[in-house]
Motif scaffolding. Structure first.
Motif, PDB file in Angstrom:
ATOM      1  N   ALA A  11       0.959  -1.079   0.102  1.00  0.00           N
ATOM      2  CA  ALA A  11      -0.030  -0.033  -0.059  1.00  0.00           C
ATOM      3  C   ALA A  11       1.016   1.411  -0.001  1.00  0.00           C
ATOM      4  O   ALA A  11       1.362   1.646   1.125  1.00  0.00           O
ATOM      5  N   VAL A  12       1.327   1.711  -1.135  1.00  0.00           N
ATOM      6  CA  VAL A  12       2.337   2.558  -1.217  1.00  0.00           C
ATOM      7  C   VAL A  12       1.897   4.002  -0.749  1.00  0.00           C
ATOM      8  O   VAL A  12       1.069   4.509  -0.938  1.00  0.00           O
ATOM      9  N   THR A  13       2.904   4.694   0.111  1.00  0.00           N
ATOM     10  CA  THR A  13       2.762   5.898   0.341  1.00  0.00           C
ATOM     11  C   THR A  13       2.957   7.053  -0.881  1.00  0.00           C
ATOM     12  O   THR A  13       3.710   6.817  -1.823  1.00  0.00           O
ATOM     13  N   LEU A  45      -2.848   4.781  -3.566  1.00  0.00           N
ATOM     14  CA  LEU A  45      -3.988   5.552  -3.137  1.00  0.00           C
ATOM     15  C   LEU A  45      -4.866   5.013  -2.190  1.00  0.00           C
ATOM     16  O   LEU A  45      -6.060   5.042  -2.507  1.00  0.00           O
ATOM     17  N   GLY A  46      -4.425   3.861  -1.478  1.00  0.00           N
ATOM     18  CA  GLY A  46      -4.879   3.380  -0.243  1.00  0.00           C
ATOM     19  C   GLY A  46      -4.979   4.202   0.964  1.00  0.00           C
ATOM     20  O   GLY A  46      -4.787   5.336   0.775  1.00  0.00           O
ATOM     21  N   SER A  53      -7.074  12.547   1.449  1.00  0.00           N
ATOM     22  CA  SER A  53      -6.547  13.745   1.654  1.00  0.00           C
ATOM     23  C   SER A  53      -5.990  14.529   0.486  1.00  0.00           C
ATOM     24  O   SER A  53      -5.413  15.764   0.321  1.00  0.00           O
ATOM     25  N   LEU A  54      -6.459  13.979  -0.981  1.00  0.00           N
ATOM     26  CA  LEU A  54      -5.778  14.074  -2.257  1.00  0.00           C
ATOM     27  C   LEU A  54      -7.083  15.003  -3.072  1.00  0.00           C
ATOM     28  O   LEU A  54      -8.304  14.311  -2.692  1.00  0.00           O
ATOM     29  N   LEU A  77      -2.497  -0.901  -9.033  1.00  0.00           N
ATOM     30  CA  LEU A  77      -3.915  -0.743  -8.746  1.00  0.00           C
ATOM     31  C   LEU A  77      -4.213   0.561  -8.142  1.00  0.00           C
ATOM     32  O   LEU A  77      -3.228   1.092  -7.341  1.00  0.00           O
ATOM     33  N   SER A  78      -5.248   0.849  -8.036  1.00  0.00           N
ATOM     34  CA  SER A  78      -5.531   2.282  -7.249  1.00  0.00           C
ATOM     35  C   SER A  78      -6.875   1.780  -6.300  1.00  0.00           C
ATOM     36  O   SER A  78      -7.615   1.256  -6.730  1.00  0.00           O
ATOM     37  N   GLY A  79      -6.512   2.662  -5.014  1.00  0.00           N
ATOM     38  CA  GLY A  79      -7.655   2.567  -4.278  1.00  0.00           C
ATOM     39  C   GLY A  79      -8.856   3.419  -4.765  1.00  0.00           C
ATOM     40  O   GLY A  79      -8.643   4.489  -5.353  1.00  0.00           O
TER      41      GLY A  79
END
Length: 299
Positions: A11-13, A45-46, A53-54, A77-79
């Motif tokens: 879950a990438v920062t 974007l998890g 916050s974006l 993948l995207s959250g």
């Protein structure tokens, strides 16, 4: 829909500058380090990626950055974490246009839906794009529980291919297997239940602490996949004090602080989150630095 999402998926920062603007160069560099360490895919974007916050447009700037950095080497993948079903549908459709490989869909944010509403939300979002979906079940954080029986009722939608199970109840892996069989690819979504989940049938791990310790994370995964549980348990016991940080309300701040300590990125977060200070900071740093001083040997 045939999709193979197995292995370690960070879950990438999302990296930020000191003024809280997005650090795209830093985010791309971090992604490169993760891929070099052998992760199997990326989830942008998890929760850990600070999705909520974006701004809407910023999210696609981050996804563009991730796709360019990954260069097709791993799935991206995207959250999908929106407050309404309509906005989640719009976002999912725009993700397909952007070239994202799949979605990790959350329930509607803020409102705690009942089972009927929850299922309708996920089914409606599934219709919005052709992308495969990992359904994210995290009742602890979001107040909405998707039970094994609910997953069985959703099994006729082929776009639902995987489950990120984050209920913090490791019994759920067995219950999902008993109720749904092999219909879904199961991924552990709670760092400090990873080894238990693998032993019970999970074939993937959506991890937060991998952002700071990708080599050790991959070591643990490889030992578990080789059924070398004697060595895996040794690594897991070293790792667990760090993995506990993933289950706290301030997991983003803690994970980013760990990243900063090991040179994997910045600890900067975007408000309302703030970097931790004082006694709390010292307590978390003690956990991180103790782990660094006792890292397992790799190779």
């Amino acid at each position: 829909m045939k999709v193979t999402w197995q292995g370690v998926y960070p879950a990438v920062t999302t990296q930020f500058h000191a003024d809280q603007s997005i650090d795209f160069e830093g985010t791309a560099l971090h992604i490169e380090k993760l891929i070099a360490a052998g992760v199997h895919g990326l989830i942008m974007l998890g929760t850990v990626g600070e999705n909520c916050s974006l701004e809407y447009a910023e999210k696609f700037q981050v996804l563009k950055c991730a796709l360019e950095a990954a260069k097709g080497r791993v799935p991206v993948l995207s959250g999908v974490a929106e407050t309404t079903t309509n906005l989640a549908c719009r976002y999912s459709a725009d993700c397909q246009k952007a070239g994202i490989h799949g979605l990790m869909v959350l329930p509607g944010m803020v409102y705690k839906s009942d089972p009927r509403e929850t299922i309708v939300h996920f089914r409606t979002v599934a219709k919005a794009s052709d992308l495969p979906i990992m359904v994210y079940n995290n009742p602890v954080a979001y107040g909405v529980d998707i039970t094994p029986e609910m997953f069985l009722s959703m099994a006729d939608e082929p776009k639902f291919v995987a489950i990120k199970e984050s209920s913090e109840n490791v019994r759920r892996i067995t219950d999902l297997k008993n109720v749904c069989g092999d219909r879904y690819t199961l991924l552990c979504g709670v760092d400090d239940l990873a080894l238990e989940s693998v032993m019970l049938g999970a074939v993937g791990w959506v991890s937060g602490l991998v952002n700071a310790f990708p080599a050790e994370n991959r070591l643990l995964w490889d030992l578990a996949m080789a059924n070398n549980y004697a060595e895996a348990v040794k690594v897991y016991r070293w790792y667990t004090p760090l993995l506990h940080l993933d289950t706290h309300m301030k997991l983003v701040q803690y994970i980013k602080l760990a990243m900063a300590e090991v040179g994997m990125g910045s600890e900067m977060v975007r408000a309302p989150r703030l970097p931790i200070v004082g006694a709390e900071r010292e307590a978390i740093l003690k956990i991180i630095r103790t782990a660094i001083a006792n890292r397992p040997k790799i190779g």
